[in-house]
Structures are given as structure tokens and as C-alpha cells.
Design an enzyme around this catalytic site. Structure first.
Site, PDB file in Angstrom:
ATOM      1  N   THR A  18       1.027  -1.012   0.133  1.00 34.23           N
ATOM      2  CA  THR A  18       0.017  -0.159  -0.372  1.00 34.23           C
ATOM      3  C   THR A  18       0.550   1.375   0.148  1.00 34.23           C
ATOM      4  O   THR A  18       0.122   2.673  -0.070  1.00 34.23           O
ATOM      5  CB  THR A  18      -1.357   0.120   1.212  1.00 34.23           C
ATOM      6  OG1 THR A  18      -0.226  -0.405   1.905  1.00 34.23           O
ATOM      7  CG2 THR A  18      -1.864  -1.441   1.236  1.00 34.23           C
ATOM      8  N   ARG A  22       8.544  -1.316  -0.601  1.00 33.80           N
ATOM      9  CA  ARG A  22       9.826  -1.088   0.441  1.00 33.80           C
ATOM     10  C   ARG A  22      10.484  -2.833   1.043  1.00 33.80           C
ATOM     11  O   ARG A  22      10.692  -3.638   1.184  1.00 33.80           O
ATOM     12  CB  ARG A  22       9.502  -0.819   2.100  1.00 33.80           C
ATOM     13  CG  ARG A  22       8.658   0.583   2.149  1.00 33.80           C
ATOM     14  CD  ARG A  22       7.777   1.287   3.778  1.00 33.80           C
ATOM     15  NE  ARG A  22       7.181   2.153   3.451  1.00 33.80           N
ATOM     16  CZ  ARG A  22       5.949   2.415   4.174  1.00 33.80           C
ATOM     17  NH1 ARG A  22       5.854   1.132   5.394  1.00 33.80           N
ATOM     18  NH2 ARG A  22       5.682   3.227   4.025  1.00 33.80           N
ATOM     19  N   ASP A 276       7.558  12.027  11.517  1.00 28.39           N
ATOM     20  CA  ASP A 276       7.999  10.702  10.975  1.00 28.39           C
ATOM     21  C   ASP A 276       8.609  11.018   9.558  1.00 28.39           C
ATOM     22  O   ASP A 276       8.829  12.089   9.477  1.00 28.39           O
ATOM     23  CB  ASP A 276       6.808  10.370  10.566  1.00 28.39           C
ATOM     24  CG  ASP A 276       6.500  10.499   9.320  1.00 28.39           C
ATOM     25  OD1 ASP A 276       6.262  10.655   9.300  1.00 28.39           O
ATOM     26  OD2 ASP A 276       5.941   8.862   8.312  1.00 28.39           O
ATOM     27  N   ASP A 280       4.591  12.228   6.783  1.00 24.82           N
ATOM     28  CA  ASP A 280       2.964  12.490   7.002  1.00 24.82           C
ATOM     29  C   ASP A 280       2.795  12.118   7.611  1.00 24.82           C
ATOM     30  O   ASP A 280       0.811  12.236   8.155  1.00 24.82           O
ATOM     31  CB  ASP A 280       2.657  11.000   5.570  1.00 24.82           C
ATOM     32  CG  ASP A 280       3.402  10.514   6.153  1.00 24.82           C
ATOM     33  OD1 ASP A 280       3.891   9.725   6.803  1.00 24.82           O
ATOM     34  OD2 ASP A 280       2.933   9.439   4.513  1.00 24.82           O
ATOM     35  N   THR A 343      -7.837   0.403   5.983  1.00 20.71           N
ATOM     36  CA  THR A 343      -7.086   0.538   6.418  1.00 20.71           C
ATOM     37  C   THR A 343      -6.315   1.121   5.151  1.00 20.71           C
ATOM     38  O   THR A 343      -5.632   0.485   4.114  1.00 20.71           O
ATOM     39  CB  THR A 343      -5.933  -0.184   7.536  1.00 20.71           C
ATOM     40  OG1 THR A 343      -6.177  -0.530   8.795  1.00 20.71           O
ATOM     41  CG2 THR A 343      -4.005  -0.181   7.379  1.00 20.71           C
ATOM     42  N   GLU A 363      -6.161   5.925  12.611  1.00 19.87           N
ATOM     43  CA  GLU A 363      -5.597   5.580  14.768  1.00 19.87           C
ATOM     44  C   GLU A 363      -4.028   5.497  14.063  1.00 19.87           C
ATOM     45  O   GLU A 363      -3.047   5.797  15.661  1.00 19.87           O
ATOM     46  CB  GLU A 363      -6.302   4.277  15.255  1.00 19.87           C
ATOM     47  CG  GLU A 363      -6.034   3.140  13.968  1.00 19.87           C
ATOM     48  CD  GLU A 363      -4.246   2.635  13.711  1.00 19.87           C
ATOM     49  OE1 GLU A 363      -3.354   2.443  14.700  1.00 19.87           O
ATOM     50  OE2 GLU A 363      -4.325   2.415  13.200  1.00 19.87           O
ATOM     51  N   SER A 364      -3.028   5.474  13.178  1.00 21.52           N
ATOM     52  CA  SER A 364      -1.581   4.958  13.013  1.00 21.52           C
ATOM     53  C   SER A 364      -1.165   6.540  12.833  1.00 21.52           C
ATOM     54  O   SER A 364      -0.002   7.041  12.256  1.00 21.52           O
ATOM     55  CB  SER A 364      -1.719   4.253  11.874  1.00 21.52           C
ATOM     56  OG  SER A 364      -2.213   4.225  11.180  1.00 21.52           O
ATOM     57  N   ARG A 495      -1.965  -6.892  14.715  1.00 21.88           N
ATOM     58  CA  ARG A 495      -2.363  -5.515  15.492  1.00 21.88           C
ATOM     59  C   ARG A 495      -4.029  -6.100  15.674  1.00 21.88           C
ATOM     60  O   ARG A 495      -4.354  -6.323  15.547  1.00 21.88           O
ATOM     61  CB  ARG A 495      -3.019  -4.102  14.393  1.00 21.88           C
ATOM     62  CG  ARG A 495      -1.746  -4.117  13.803  1.00 21.88           C
ATOM     63  CD  ARG A 495      -1.587  -2.296  13.261  1.00 21.88           C
ATOM     64  NE  ARG A 495      -0.431  -2.795  12.289  1.00 21.88           N
ATOM     65  CZ  ARG A 495       1.128  -1.972  12.561  1.00 21.88           C
ATOM     66  NH1 ARG A 495       1.220  -2.700  13.586  1.00 21.88           N
ATOM     67  NH2 ARG A 495       1.627  -2.193  11.833  1.00 21.88           N
TER      68      ARG A 495
HETATM   69  C1  G1P Z   1       0.528   0.828   8.620  1.00 18.13           C
HETATM   70  C2  G1P Z   1      -0.729   1.742   9.569  1.00 18.13           C
HETATM   71  C3  G1P Z   1      -2.027   1.939   8.645  1.00 18.13           C
HETATM   72  C4  G1P Z   1      -1.433   3.132   7.463  1.00 18.13           C
HETATM   73  C5  G1P Z   1      -0.216   2.563   7.261  1.00 18.13           C
HETATM   74  C6  G1P Z   1       0.749   3.074   6.440  1.00 18.13           C
HETATM   75  O1  G1P Z   1      -0.348  -0.295   8.559  1.00 18.13           O
HETATM   76  O2  G1P Z   1      -1.317   0.757  10.345  1.00 18.13           O
HETATM   77  O3  G1P Z   1      -3.125   2.869   9.069  1.00 18.13           O
HETATM   78  O4  G1P Z   1      -1.504   3.506   6.768  1.00 18.13           O
HETATM   79  O5  G1P Z   1       0.748   1.739   7.805  1.00 18.13           O
HETATM   80  O6  G1P Z   1       1.234   4.572   6.808  1.00 18.13           O
HETATM   81  P1  G1P Z   1       0.059  -1.792   8.353  1.00 18.13           P
HETATM   82  O7  G1P Z   1       1.036  -1.860   9.030  1.00 18.13           O
HETATM   83  O8  G1P Z   1      -1.530  -1.630   9.774  1.00 18.13           O
HETATM   84  O9  G1P Z   1      -0.693  -2.520   7.880  1.00 18.13           O
HETATM   85 ZN    ZN Z   2       5.391   8.090   6.178  1.00 13.49          ZN
END
Ligand code: G1P
Ligand code: ZN
Length: 542
Positions: A18, A22, A276, A280, A343, A363-364, A495
């Protein structure tokens, strides 16, 4: 100097998630690795005659990767690349430049909040002409291309001097090296009441901004110290470093503990914030009080009309499914639309583009609005400052008022990291299989009202995204959500999201972990966490 075609071969596992592709930095530095991925992007989106934005969060390899990407853009026939000075752009600033210059998209070099350095993480992602992350159809096509690639094109040329602002040429392509901060700062000045904030600062208001040795340092210095008149030293860790000073550039109470200690201590300023790696995310702290991201979204939604950009009101508020329902209560009270998305920021894009949501949050530690198509850390900080300046109240007062009006959604996220992937998958499958049997039963004295595996129907493009996390709602309105992380790099991460609603203001001062204790017990019993994954405690609590 000519564009040269190099023979190559597919490399396994170049699947962007998403947030783009990486990997550990040395993986990106392997022969053909970066080149294959970038060529696959250009093969899918097309480069001929196009204009792109390029920049990154300054982590190790950012500068080298930028030179390679520029040479590849030139060799693929791009007309122009707008690149931040020093190859630096925060993710929201890149999103803004893509939109402002009506470009054909942009390439952002970042692994967000993951540590940087030779032994840490690097990342590359493509953003669309609307400024937002590429949708799944595009990232899937890029991935497919990485698995079929046979050649990439590279201009044979010397490095461009990215330290100097101005226009140069690379082969047949124009390169515009721009100030990474100027356009972004101007955007912020247009959204918020800088006069009101300056007035508050003149009245003695003091804050701390922890840039965590990452990309927001120069942005925060220009805006907070330069334009808003906060004293020099307001911004700490303000110089971006390739290894982020060896820190984990993730603004949460665990990693930004120095800021937390200061804000909870006797000499705390009025307000504290951190951002961070790529700028963002945001964390907001008042003097002696931490603001959870879910509460922050709700407070911003309830007060956004106090900022010039949002004075006509919000069209709607969107939150990711695991984010607490506090923002929903605000939307209901304001009579505006509310949305619950999976998410990941990309799910907000359609709602923002279609003008159905104005504010979005996760929430993150992600919050943002329709001003760009990424979450935006400094934007959230400035909206808070605007609200504080107009309401002439402190963070604690605003939060308590908010809870008194809307009730308090106690909330916490428990992360269980580096799990055995198979055990974690099995636990989730078992839980999913039990969903139909749950409603109407009791667990640890709590009555279950509803359970499902969240599926999102995008109201704009009609697509459906299934399997987005298990949601369990209890009769008293409490909620638990379980999902596996899509961004972790080591084993699996579970999570567990916990929420309990409390209407009574006399009970708004509890410690969240205490307030949530019954919900936590129910979650452990329901999913059999200890039995299934061998852990009875999370490693990280936010
Ligand atoms: C995590 C966060 C999510 C955020 C993503 C990218 O993803 O929980 O909200 O959009 O990082 O910054 P996750 O590791 O939970 O899939
Ligand atoms: Zn970031």
C-alpha cells in the site's frame, strides 16, 4: 550523451504494498534492483513527453537513487522532472507539487517511519496525477511488469547538481530543482489563520516540534520559527540525517519518548508535536496530556470551521475502520457524511477526489484533508495551532470539552510484532471461521452484538475490498478489531484495536488501559492469542 538500453532480468518479490516498494537498503542497492522497479513504473504509466515530481525523505541512498531515477526518466523520454533541492521532498509536499504543477505524477523515495541507513529500510512509490498513491490496479501492473522485464533505459550522463536551485537539462529532459519548502509553506499559509497563531505566540504561547532528524525539520523551521514567530529552538532534531540519527522516526509515545517526557514534565510548553520520516504522520501532545490520533481526528473535525480553509464546513469525515468511532459522533452531530474505509491512505483518495470527504484520519498517526492526497503531519499541527489560537484554550481543556459534548471513546492499539507468520495466519483463519457463531454469545461477561470480516464498498468507483479485518461489536458499544499488518518486514504483526465508549463525564479521566481492561480480556479470550501465537502481552501499545 546517449540513452543506453541495458539488458536485465526479473527480480523476485518486487511487489509494491500500500505504500510502494519497501525493502532493506542493500536490497535496493543490488545491481538492477532500483532500475528494474523504476523502469517498470515508466513502462506502466508511460514517460514520453510527461512531467514528474521527484523527491524523498533524505534517508541513506536517497541522493544516489535520485540520480538514477533522473537518468532513467530522461532515457525514457520524459519532458521534465521537478525535483526538490538535495532530492528532498516530504511526502505531503511532493503530493502538493504534483497537483500544483498539474504533472503526470511523481516518484517518492521513502520508507516512511521505518529507520533509515545502510542496514535499515528504503522505499520507492509512484503517486498519480491527483497527488495520491497509485491504486492497486496500477501497483499490480507495475508488479507484473517487474516479473517480465528484460531491459531498462538509462541516460549516460554526469550527476546533476541537486544542491543548486534552478533549471538544467539532462539529455532531452528539463530538470527543475526547486525549493522543497516554499510552495508547501505557501499552501499552509493559505489554509490557516497565521495572524491568529502569531498573536497567540506573541502572547507567550510556546511549543516543541520534534522533527526526529527526518524530513520535516526544514519545513517546521520555516513555518513555525520563520513565519509564525516561535522562538529558535522550537524545532528540535531539525536537521534531516541519512540514518535519522539512529532513531526510529515514528511519532508515537514509544519512539518520541523525549518529547513525551518533556510534555509530561514540570517545564512542559503549551503544545508538543512530532512527525515521521517522510512527514506524513503526526503526534499531538498537550501540556500533561496525550491526544490519541483517533481523538485528534474527532477534535479537528469538530473545530475545523475555525480555520479559513474549512470555514464553510466539512463535506464529510472519513476514518479507517480500526480508527475509533469518535469522529463518527462528530459527523452525526454536524449532520455530515461519515465513511469507514480499510486501513491505508489510498482508500481516502476517491472520497477526496469526489468531494465527499474533507477530513480523513487513521489511528496510526495519520490525519489529512483534501488540500493534498497524502496524510500530512505539519498540516495537522497547524490546524491544531489555529484552533488553539481561536478558542484561546489549552489542549487539555479542548479535549475535556470535546468528551463532555460527544462522550469519550477510550481507545488503544496493541501490536504483537515479529510473530511466526503461519501461527498468526492460523489464528486469524480460526477467528474468521467462528464469526457466524459469535453474535448473541457472551465472552468474559461481554455480550457480542455483531461480528464480520470487514468488506469495503467504495461508493465512488463501486469496487469492493474484502478481508480487511475482523470487527466485533459488543452490546454496550465497545469494539475490538483484529488484523495482520500489511507493512511489517519481519514475520507477521498482529494489530489488536480496542475501543470502549463512555458517555459519563465523571468517568472521562481514567487511564485508557484500565478503562479498556474488560475489552482486552474479551479480545484475548475470543482470539485465543496466548494459545495461538504464544504471547500474552503486546510489544507496542499506542
Ligand atoms: C500501517 C498503519 C496504517 C497506515 C500504514 C502506512 O499499516 O496501520 O494505518 O496506513 O501503516 O503508513 P499496517 O502495518 O497496519 O498494515
Ligand atoms: Zn510516513
Amino acid at each position: 550523451m546517449p540513452a543506453v538500453t541495458h539488458a536485465t532480468h526479473p527480480i523476485e518479490g518486487q511487489k509494491p504494498g500500500t505504500s510502494g516498494l519497501r525493502k532493506k537498503t542493500p536490497v535496493f542497492m543490488k545491481p538492477h534492483y532500483l532500475e528494474n522497479f523504476v523502469q517498470s513504473i515508466f513502462d506502466v504509466v508511460g514517460a514520453k513527453g510527461k512531467t514528474f515530481v521527484l523527491g524523498g525523505d533524505g534517508r541513506y541512498f536517497n541522493d544516489r537513487a535520485a540520480q538514477v531515477i533522473l537518468r532513467m526518466a530522461a532515457a525514457n523520454g520524459a519532458a521534465r522532472v521537478i525535483v526538490g533541492q538535495g532530492a528532498i521532498l516530504s511526502t505531503p509536499a511532493a503530493s502538493h507539487l504534483i497537483r500544483l504543477n498539474r504533472t503526470d505524477g511523481g516518484i517518492i523515495m521513502s520508507a516512511s517511519h521505518n529507520p533509515g541507513g545502510l542496514t535499515e529500510d528504503f522505499g520507492v512509490k509512484f503517486n498519480m496525477p491527483n497527488g495520491g498513491p497509485a491504486p492497486e490496479a496500477v501497483t499490480e501492473a507495475i508488479f507484473a511488469r517487474t516479473q517480465a522485464i528484460t531491459e531498462y533505459r538509462l541516460e549516460e550522463a554526469d550527476d546533476i547538481d541537486l544542491a543548486v536551485i534552478g533549471r538544467t537539462r539532462l539529455g532531452g529532459m528539463t530538470v527543475d530543482v526547486v525549493d522543497p519548502v516554499a510552495d508547501y509553506a505557501a499552501l499552509m499559509e493559505g489554509l490557516f489563520d497565521f495572524d491568529a497563531i502569531r498573536g497567540m505566540v506573541k502572547g507567550g504561547f510556546r511549543m516543541r516540534f520534534d522533527a526526529m532528524c527526518a524530513v520535516t525539520g526544514p519545513y517546521a523551521q520555516e513555518i513555525l520559527e520563520g513565519r509564525l514567530g516561535l522562538p529558535a529552538g522550537t524545532v528540535v532534531n531539525g536537521t534531516p540525517l541519512p540514518d535519522f540519527g539512529g532513531h526510529h522516526p515514528d511519532p508515537n509515545p514509544t519512539w518520541a519518548h523525549a518529547l513525551m517526557d518533556e510534555m509530561m514534565g514540570p517545564a512542559a510548553p503549551d503544545f508538543g508535536a512530532a512527525s515521521d520520516g517522510d512527514g506524513d504522520r503526526n503526534m499531538i501532545v498537550g501540556r500533561g496530556i496525550y491526544v490519541s490520533p483517533s481523538d485528534s481526528l474527532a477534535v479537528l473535525a469538530a473545530n475545523a470551521h475555525l480555520a479559513p480553509a474549512y470555514k464553510a464546513g466539512l463535506k464529510g469525515v472519513a476514518r479507517s475502520m480500526p480508527t475509533s468511532c469518535a469522529a463518527d459522533r462528530v459527523a452525526d452531530a454536524l449532520g455530515i457524511d461519515k465513511y469507514e474505509t480499510p486501513t491505508g491512505w489510498k482508500f481516502f483518495g476517491n472520497l477526496l477526489d469526489a468531494g465527499r470527504a474533507t477530513l480523513c484520519g487513521e489511528e496510526s498517526f495519520g490525519t489529512g484533508s483534501d488540500h493534498v492526497r497524502e496524510k500530512d503531519g505539519l498540516w495537522a499541527v497547524l490546524l491544531w495551532l489555529n484552533i488553539l489560537a481561536v478558542r484561546r484554550q489549552g489542549v487539555a481543556e479542548i479535549l475535556r470539552d470535546h468528551w463532555a459534548r460527544f462522550g469519550r471513546n477510550y481507545y488503544s492499539r496493541h501490536d504483537f510484532e515479529a510473530l511466526d507468520a503461519k501461527a498468526a495466519e492460523e489464528m486469524m483463519s480460526r477467528l474468521k471461521a467462528s464469526i457466524p457463531t459469535l453474535p448473541g454469545t457472551e465472552i468474559e461477561g461481554m455480550a457480542i452484538a455483531a461480528a464480520d470480516d470487514f468488506a469495503y464498498h467504495d461508493p465512488v468507483d463501486g469496487t469492493t475490498s474484502r478481508g480487511q479485518g475482523v470487527r466485533i461489536r459488543f452490546e454496550d458499544g465497545s469494539r475490538i478489531v483484529l488484523r495482520l499488518s500489511g507493512t511489517g518486514t519481519e514475520g507477521a504483526t498482529l494489530r489488536l484495536y480496542l475501543e470502549r465508549y463512555e458517555a459519563d463525564p465523571a468517568r472521562h479521566g481514567l487511564d485508557p488501559q484500565e478503562a479498556l481492561a474488560p475489552v482486552i480480556r474479551a479480545a484475548h479470550a475470543l482470539a485465543g492469542i496466548k494459545e495461538q501465537i504464544g504471547r500474552d502481552r503486546p510489544n507496542v501499545i499506542t
